[in-house]
Design a protein around this motif. Structure first.
Motif, PDB file in Angstrom:
ATOM      1  N   GLY A 179      10.588   1.205  -9.794  1.00 18.27           N
ATOM      2  CA  GLY A 179       9.839   1.273  -8.542  1.00 18.27           C
ATOM      3  C   GLY A 179       8.340   1.371  -8.704  1.00 18.27           C
ATOM      4  O   GLY A 179       7.613   1.569  -7.720  1.00 18.27           O
ATOM      5  N   TYR A 180       7.832   1.223  -9.917  1.00 23.97           N
ATOM      6  CA  TYR A 180       6.388   1.285 -10.161  1.00 23.97           C
ATOM      7  C   TYR A 180       5.812  -0.131 -10.234  1.00 23.97           C
ATOM      8  O   TYR A 180       6.545  -1.110 -10.313  1.00 23.97           O
ATOM      9  CB  TYR A 180       6.089   2.038 -11.458  1.00 23.97           C
ATOM     10  N   GLY A 181       4.483  -0.210 -10.251  1.00 24.02           N
ATOM     11  CA  GLY A 181       3.817  -1.499 -10.374  1.00 24.02           C
ATOM     12  C   GLY A 181       3.205  -2.037  -9.095  1.00 24.02           C
ATOM     13  O   GLY A 181       2.663  -3.142  -9.084  1.00 24.02           O
ATOM     14  N   TYR A 182       3.274  -1.280  -7.994  1.00 23.59           N
ATOM     15  CA  TYR A 182       2.653  -1.732  -6.748  1.00 23.59           C
ATOM     16  C   TYR A 182       1.134  -1.749  -6.894  1.00 23.59           C
ATOM     17  O   TYR A 182       0.552  -0.888  -7.543  1.00 23.59           O
ATOM     18  CB  TYR A 182       3.032  -0.812  -5.582  1.00 23.59           C
ATOM     19  N   GLN A 183       0.500  -2.746  -6.287  1.00 22.65           N
ATOM     20  CA  GLN A 183      -0.956  -2.890  -6.327  1.00 22.65           C
ATOM     21  C   GLN A 183      -1.549  -2.640  -4.935  1.00 22.65           C
ATOM     22  O   GLN A 183      -0.881  -2.837  -3.923  1.00 22.65           O
ATOM     23  CB  GLN A 183      -1.336  -4.295  -6.797  1.00 22.65           C
ATOM     24  N   MET A 184      -2.805  -2.195  -4.925  1.00 25.50           N
ATOM     25  CA  MET A 184      -3.487  -2.015  -3.648  1.00 25.50           C
ATOM     26  C   MET A 184      -4.052  -3.351  -3.183  1.00 25.50           C
ATOM     27  O   MET A 184      -4.869  -3.954  -3.881  1.00 25.50           O
ATOM     28  CB  MET A 184      -4.634  -1.001  -3.747  1.00 25.50           C
ATOM     29  N   PRO A 185      -3.635  -3.856  -2.011  1.00 29.38           N
ATOM     30  CA  PRO A 185      -4.193  -5.113  -1.500  1.00 29.38           C
ATOM     31  C   PRO A 185      -5.703  -4.994  -1.275  1.00 29.38           C
ATOM     32  O   PRO A 185      -6.204  -3.921  -0.912  1.00 29.38           O
ATOM     33  CB  PRO A 185      -3.452  -5.317  -0.173  1.00 29.38           C
ATOM     34  N   PHE A 205       0.821  -1.198   0.000  1.00 25.69           N
ATOM     35  CA  PHE A 205       0.000   0.000   0.000  1.00 25.69           C
ATOM     36  C   PHE A 205       0.865   1.263   0.000  1.00 25.69           C
ATOM     37  O   PHE A 205       0.556   2.239  -0.688  1.00 25.69           O
ATOM     38  CB  PHE A 205      -0.928  -0.010   1.219  1.00 25.69           C
ATOM     39  N   SER A 206       1.957   1.254   0.747  1.00 26.59           N
ATOM     40  CA  SER A 206       2.871   2.403   0.760  1.00 26.59           C
ATOM     41  C   SER A 206       3.452   2.647  -0.632  1.00 26.59           C
ATOM     42  O   SER A 206       3.507   3.793  -1.116  1.00 26.59           O
ATOM     43  CB  SER A 206       3.995   2.182   1.777  1.00 26.59           C
ATOM     44  N   GLY A 207       3.890   1.573  -1.294  1.00 28.68           N
ATOM     45  CA  GLY A 207       4.399   1.706  -2.650  1.00 28.68           C
ATOM     46  C   GLY A 207       3.333   2.164  -3.625  1.00 28.68           C
ATOM     47  O   GLY A 207       3.594   2.967  -4.532  1.00 28.68           O
ATOM     48  N   PHE A 208       2.124   1.674  -3.432  1.00 29.67           N
ATOM     49  CA  PHE A 208       0.986   2.063  -4.276  1.00 29.67           C
ATOM     50  C   PHE A 208       0.739   3.566  -4.189  1.00 29.67           C
ATOM     51  O   PHE A 208       0.566   4.248  -5.210  1.00 29.67           O
ATOM     52  CB  PHE A 208      -0.245   1.276  -3.808  1.00 29.67           C
ATOM     53  N   LEU A 209       0.746   4.119  -2.974  1.00 29.12           N
ATOM     54  CA  LEU A 209       0.526   5.557  -2.792  1.00 29.12           C
ATOM     55  C   LEU A 209       1.675   6.366  -3.391  1.00 29.12           C
ATOM     56  O   LEU A 209       1.450   7.422  -4.004  1.00 29.12           O
ATOM     57  CB  LEU A 209       0.365   5.881  -1.308  1.00 29.12           C
ATOM     58  N   THR A 225       3.514   6.796 -18.439  1.00 30.89           N
ATOM     59  CA  THR A 225       2.841   6.352 -17.211  1.00 30.89           C
ATOM     60  C   THR A 225       2.360   4.912 -17.343  1.00 30.89           C
ATOM     61  O   THR A 225       2.587   4.078 -16.457  1.00 30.89           O
ATOM     62  CB  THR A 225       1.644   7.274 -16.901  1.00 30.89           C
ATOM     63  N   ALA A 226       1.693   4.622 -18.459  1.00 33.24           N
ATOM     64  CA  ALA A 226       1.191   3.267 -18.676  1.00 33.24           C
ATOM     65  C   ALA A 226       2.348   2.270 -18.823  1.00 33.24           C
ATOM     66  O   ALA A 226       2.278   1.137 -18.321  1.00 33.24           O
ATOM     67  CB  ALA A 226       0.306   3.234 -19.919  1.00 33.24           C
ATOM     68  N   LEU A 227       3.429   2.710 -19.471  1.00 36.92           N
ATOM     69  CA  LEU A 227       4.549   1.804 -19.733  1.00 36.92           C
ATOM     70  C   LEU A 227       5.259   1.392 -18.441  1.00 36.92           C
ATOM     71  O   LEU A 227       5.544   0.206 -18.228  1.00 36.92           O
ATOM     72  CB  LEU A 227       5.536   2.475 -20.684  1.00 36.92           C
ATOM     73  N   VAL A 228       5.542   2.366 -17.567  1.00 36.05           N
ATOM     74  CA  VAL A 228       6.273   2.026 -16.340  1.00 36.05           C
ATOM     75  C   VAL A 228       5.428   1.158 -15.411  1.00 36.05           C
ATOM     76  O   VAL A 228       5.949   0.314 -14.673  1.00 36.05           O
ATOM     77  CB  VAL A 228       6.745   3.302 -15.600  1.00 36.05           C
ATOM     78  N   GLU A 229       4.103   1.345 -15.468  1.00 37.22           N
ATOM     79  CA  GLU A 229       3.237   0.492 -14.658  1.00 37.22           C
ATOM     80  C   GLU A 229       3.114  -0.907 -15.250  1.00 37.22           C
ATOM     81  O   GLU A 229       3.087  -1.903 -14.511  1.00 37.22           O
ATOM     82  CB  GLU A 229       1.841   1.126 -14.530  1.00 37.22           C
ATOM     83  N   TRP A 230       3.049  -0.988 -16.556  1.00 37.16           N
ATOM     84  CA  TRP A 230       2.907  -2.291 -17.216  1.00 37.16           C
ATOM     85  C   TRP A 230       4.180  -3.123 -17.057  1.00 37.16           C
ATOM     86  O   TRP A 230       4.131  -4.311 -16.747  1.00 37.16           O
ATOM     87  CB  TRP A 230       2.600  -2.069 -18.696  1.00 37.16           C
TER      88      TRP A 230
END
Length: 298
Positions: free
Chosen positions: A272-278, A200-204, A262-267
């Motif tokens: 450090g991107y790609g964290y999901q909300m539990p 969650f911290s990474g997600f935020l 934005t979409a690329l770094v998440e995909w």
């Protein structure tokens, strides 16, 4: 009796602002003359001037805690008293940049009084959109859209305030709310809660970065997006529409590339991107949002 009077004065100083903010402003007001006269000479003036500038920017960044006219005005008055600026110099700068000053005043004031509505909007986005890529694109685009009409710094402050509010909601939740008691050992539940907290911290963090990038993308597009844009438009003689059209060949492609990035770094889940909300965290946030339909958190 003197202690009571001191508390009354401190409570009245800058209204309902947090105590730490009031203490910080008082510390800054005491620090500035100490730097000026402690260092002395031209070097003291240069150092103190930069420190005051940083302090003033801080009052804008913390606009959600106190309307910046009060602390910013105190810093300006102090700088004048210390001789860092002369009254005729102030008059000349105000005359030359009155439009920018008014723009900043109205933008910051507008954000300050709209913070509950904007917090509610970002809260609904965060709890309502499940796809991380779509949510990231939405945060970037909303940040760009708002900063095209409002001040990017204060839009960022609203995003940070929302993130802190959600962070506090989760950290104050009980262990039973974070990880339901299904007969699991206490250590196992605490480890699961710790992993959810890290996710969650990474997600935020990811969302805050996307939002901040969005404010930079939108701020360059319009005459009121950034204060310097108003100066450019004034010097060039452009109105609002002409400024947008002349900047569109830069601002629109940059916005598109920003959204694709934005979409690329998440995909790819890089940098450090790609964290999901539990899901457990989502349930806690949704439950809290249902209690407060229009977010009024500080």
């Amino acid at each position: 009796m003197s202690k009571i009077k001191g508390k009354v004065i401190l409570n009245a100083f800058m209204g309902d602002s947090p105590l730490w903010y009031k203490q910080g402003v008082l510390f800054a007001l005491l620090l500035n003359p100490a730097l000026l006269y402690g260092i002395g000479g031209q070097l003291g003036e240069i150092v103190t001037g930069w420190v005051i500038l940083i302090e003033f920017i801080g009052t804008l960044a913390l606009a959600l805690n106190c309307y910046p006219l009060i602390p910013g005005g105190l810093l300006a008055i102090e700088a004048t008293i210390m001789g860092l600026v002369k009254p005729d110099g102030i008059y000349h700068e105000v005359e030359a940049n009155l439009e920018v000053i008014l723009l900043l005043l109205f933008m910051v004031a507008g954000i300050h009084f709209m913070k509950d509505l904007l917090s509610w909007i970002f809260s609904k986005l965060l709890t309502g959109i499940r796809s991380k890529i779509l949510l990231s694109l939405t945060f970037t685009f909303v940040g760009a859209f708002l900063s095209a009409w409002l001040d990017a710094l204060t839009v960022t402050a609203v995003m940070i305030a929302v993130a802190i509010a959600f962070y506090n909601i989760y950290t104050t939740a009980s262990l039973d709310e974070r990880v339901p008691d299904l007969g699991l050992p206490e250590d196992t539940r605490q480890e699961a809660a710790r992993k959810d907290f890290e996710q969650f911290s990474g997600f935020l963090r990811n969302l805050m970065m996307h939002g901040v990038v969005g404010t930079a993308l939108g701020g360059m597009a319009t005459q009121v997006g950034e204060p310097q844009n108003l100066i450019i438009a004034s010097q060039m003689g452009w109105d609002f529409i002409e400024f947008y059209l002349r900047m569109a060949h830069v601002s629109i492609p940059v916005l598109v590339v920003g959204l694709l990035t934005t979409a690329l770094v998440e995909w790819l889940k890089i940098a450090g991107y790609g964290y999901q909300m539990p899901e457990a965290v989502r349930q806690i946030l949704v439950k809290d949002a249902q209690k407060t339909p229009l977010n009024g958190r500080e």
